[in-house]
Scaffold this motif. Structure first.
Motif, PDB file in Angstrom:
ATOM      1  N   UNK A  26      -9.269   7.545 -28.242  1.00  0.00           N
ATOM      2  CA  UNK A  26      -9.693   7.395 -26.843  1.00  0.00           C
ATOM      3  C   UNK A  26     -11.152   6.962 -26.768  1.00  0.00           C
ATOM      4  N   UNK A  27     -11.518   6.463 -25.600  1.00  0.00           N
ATOM      5  CA  UNK A  27     -12.906   6.199 -25.236  1.00  0.00           C
ATOM      6  C   UNK A  27     -13.205   7.036 -24.001  1.00  0.00           C
ATOM      7  N   UNK A  28     -14.468   7.394 -23.832  1.00  0.00           N
ATOM      8  CA  UNK A  28     -14.854   8.245 -22.713  1.00  0.00           C
ATOM      9  C   UNK A  28     -16.233   7.830 -22.216  1.00  0.00           C
ATOM     10  N   UNK A  29     -16.483   8.071 -20.935  1.00  0.00           N
ATOM     11  CA  UNK A  29     -17.784   7.777 -20.341  1.00  0.00           C
ATOM     12  C   UNK A  29     -17.974   8.654 -19.115  1.00  0.00           C
ATOM     13  N   UNK A  65     -10.902  10.849 -31.423  1.00  0.00           N
ATOM     14  CA  UNK A  65      -9.483  10.886 -31.739  1.00  0.00           C
ATOM     15  C   UNK A  65      -9.016  12.337 -31.669  1.00  0.00           C
ATOM     16  N   UNK A  66      -7.845  12.531 -31.066  1.00  0.00           N
ATOM     17  CA  UNK A  66      -7.164  13.826 -31.065  1.00  0.00           C
ATOM     18  C   UNK A  66      -5.976  13.727 -32.014  1.00  0.00           C
ATOM     19  N   UNK A  67      -5.725  14.827 -32.727  1.00  0.00           N
ATOM     20  CA  UNK A  67      -4.568  14.889 -33.605  1.00  0.00           C
ATOM     21  C   UNK A  67      -3.818  16.188 -33.308  1.00  0.00           C
ATOM     22  N   UNK A  75      -6.519  19.058 -32.913  1.00  0.00           N
ATOM     23  CA  UNK A  75      -7.840  18.855 -33.513  1.00  0.00           C
ATOM     24  C   UNK A  75      -8.498  17.647 -32.859  1.00  0.00           C
ATOM     25  N   UNK A  76      -9.823  17.712 -32.713  1.00  0.00           N
ATOM     26  CA  UNK A  76     -10.543  16.610 -32.075  1.00  0.00           C
ATOM     27  C   UNK A  76     -11.814  16.303 -32.852  1.00  0.00           C
ATOM     28  N   UNK A  77     -12.116  14.997 -32.992  1.00  0.00           N
ATOM     29  CA  UNK A  77     -13.382  14.512 -33.537  1.00  0.00           C
ATOM     30  C   UNK A  77     -13.893  13.445 -32.573  1.00  0.00           C
ATOM     31  N   UNK A  78     -15.193  13.515 -32.260  1.00  0.00           N
ATOM     32  CA  UNK A  78     -15.729  12.616 -31.236  1.00  0.00           C
ATOM     33  C   UNK A  78     -17.192  12.291 -31.511  1.00  0.00           C
ATOM     34  N   UNK A  79     -17.570  11.052 -31.183  1.00  0.00           N
ATOM     35  CA  UNK A  79     -18.976  10.633 -31.172  1.00  0.00           C
ATOM     36  C   UNK A  79     -19.374  10.407 -29.718  1.00  0.00           C
ATOM     37  N   UNK A  80     -20.586  10.880 -29.335  1.00  0.00           N
ATOM     38  CA  UNK A  80     -21.072  10.692 -27.961  1.00  0.00           C
ATOM     39  C   UNK A  80     -22.540  10.276 -27.975  1.00  0.00           C
ATOM     40  N   UNK A  81     -22.852   9.201 -27.252  1.00  0.00           N
ATOM     41  CA  UNK A  81     -24.227   8.748 -27.039  1.00  0.00           C
ATOM     42  C   UNK A  81     -24.589   9.050 -25.590  1.00  0.00           C
ATOM     43  N   UNK A  82     -25.754   9.663 -25.378  1.00  0.00           N
ATOM     44  CA  UNK A  82     -26.219   9.979 -24.032  1.00  0.00           C
ATOM     45  C   UNK A  82     -27.633   9.459 -23.863  1.00  0.00           C
ATOM     46  N   UNK A  83     -27.903   8.833 -22.716  1.00  0.00           N
ATOM     47  CA  UNK A  83     -29.228   8.281 -22.414  1.00  0.00           C
ATOM     48  C   UNK A  83     -29.715   8.853 -21.087  1.00  0.00           C
ATOM     49  N   UNK A  84     -30.876   9.528 -21.131  1.00  0.00           N
ATOM     50  CA  UNK A  84     -31.491  10.086 -19.930  1.00  0.00           C
ATOM     51  C   UNK A  84     -32.717   9.289 -19.487  1.00  0.00           C
ATOM     52  N   UNK A  85     -32.939   8.113 -20.045  1.00  0.00           N
ATOM     53  CA  UNK A  85     -34.084   7.286 -19.662  1.00  0.00           C
ATOM     54  C   UNK A  85     -35.323   7.638 -20.472  1.00  0.00           C
ATOM     55  N   UNK A  86     -36.499   7.482 -19.836  1.00  0.00           N
ATOM     56  CA  UNK A  86     -37.781   7.741 -20.498  1.00  0.00           C
ATOM     57  C   UNK A  86     -38.628   8.682 -19.655  1.00  0.00           C
ATOM     58  N   UNK A 107     -19.050  15.626 -32.475  1.00  0.00           N
ATOM     59  CA  UNK A 107     -18.436  16.883 -32.061  1.00  0.00           C
ATOM     60  C   UNK A 107     -17.074  17.036 -32.712  1.00  0.00           C
ATOM     61  N   UNK A 108     -16.802  18.241 -33.170  1.00  0.00           N
ATOM     62  CA  UNK A 108     -15.517  18.583 -33.738  1.00  0.00           C
ATOM     63  C   UNK A 108     -14.958  19.748 -32.918  1.00  0.00           C
TER      64      UNK A 108
END
Length: 114
Positions: A26-29, A65-67, A75-86, A107-108
């Motif tokens: 999956x993708x998330x935002x 990805x969920x398994x 089970x879940x493994x995920x990468x997340x990028x977050x931007x709060x500006x400057x 995140x696991x």
């Protein structure tokens, strides 16, 4: 020396994925909210010249990805990028102090469906 630890964070996200057998990539935002604490000791003496807590709103995007190990255990493994500006600091010793407020998380997780 400067410190900028993330104190608290919350995210509201949507995700879309495609289930294939027991796998679901999956993708998330979404939108993120966080509180950062800023500490600055410009001369290295150990005395903080500046301290501030501030809340920010930003955005996030990720993929994972969920398994399904069983019909109820996931089970879940995920990468997340977050931007709060400057965050800019104006002071007597440096007029151009800026910090980019970004996080990269891996995140696991384990979920149980009732």
């Amino acid at each position: 020396m400067a410190r900028c630890p993330l104190e608290d964070s919350v995210a509201v996200r949507g995700r879309i994925g495609y289930a294939a057998d027991r796998w679901m990539p999956y993708v998330a935002a979404g939108v993120s909210f966080a509180e950062f604490k800023f500490d600055l000791d410009h001369d290295g003496t150990g005395d903080w010249d500046f301290q501030e807590k501030k809340s920010f709103t930003g955005w996030n995007i990720g993929a994972g990805v969920d398994y399904a190990m069983t019909d109820n255990l996931i089970l879940r493994a995920e990468y997340r990028f977050t931007d709060f500006g400057r965050k800019s600091f104006g002071n007597d010793w440096d007029d151009n102090s800026k910090i980019k407020l970004r996080t990269n998380d891996i995140r696991l997780g384990i979920a149980y469906k009732f």
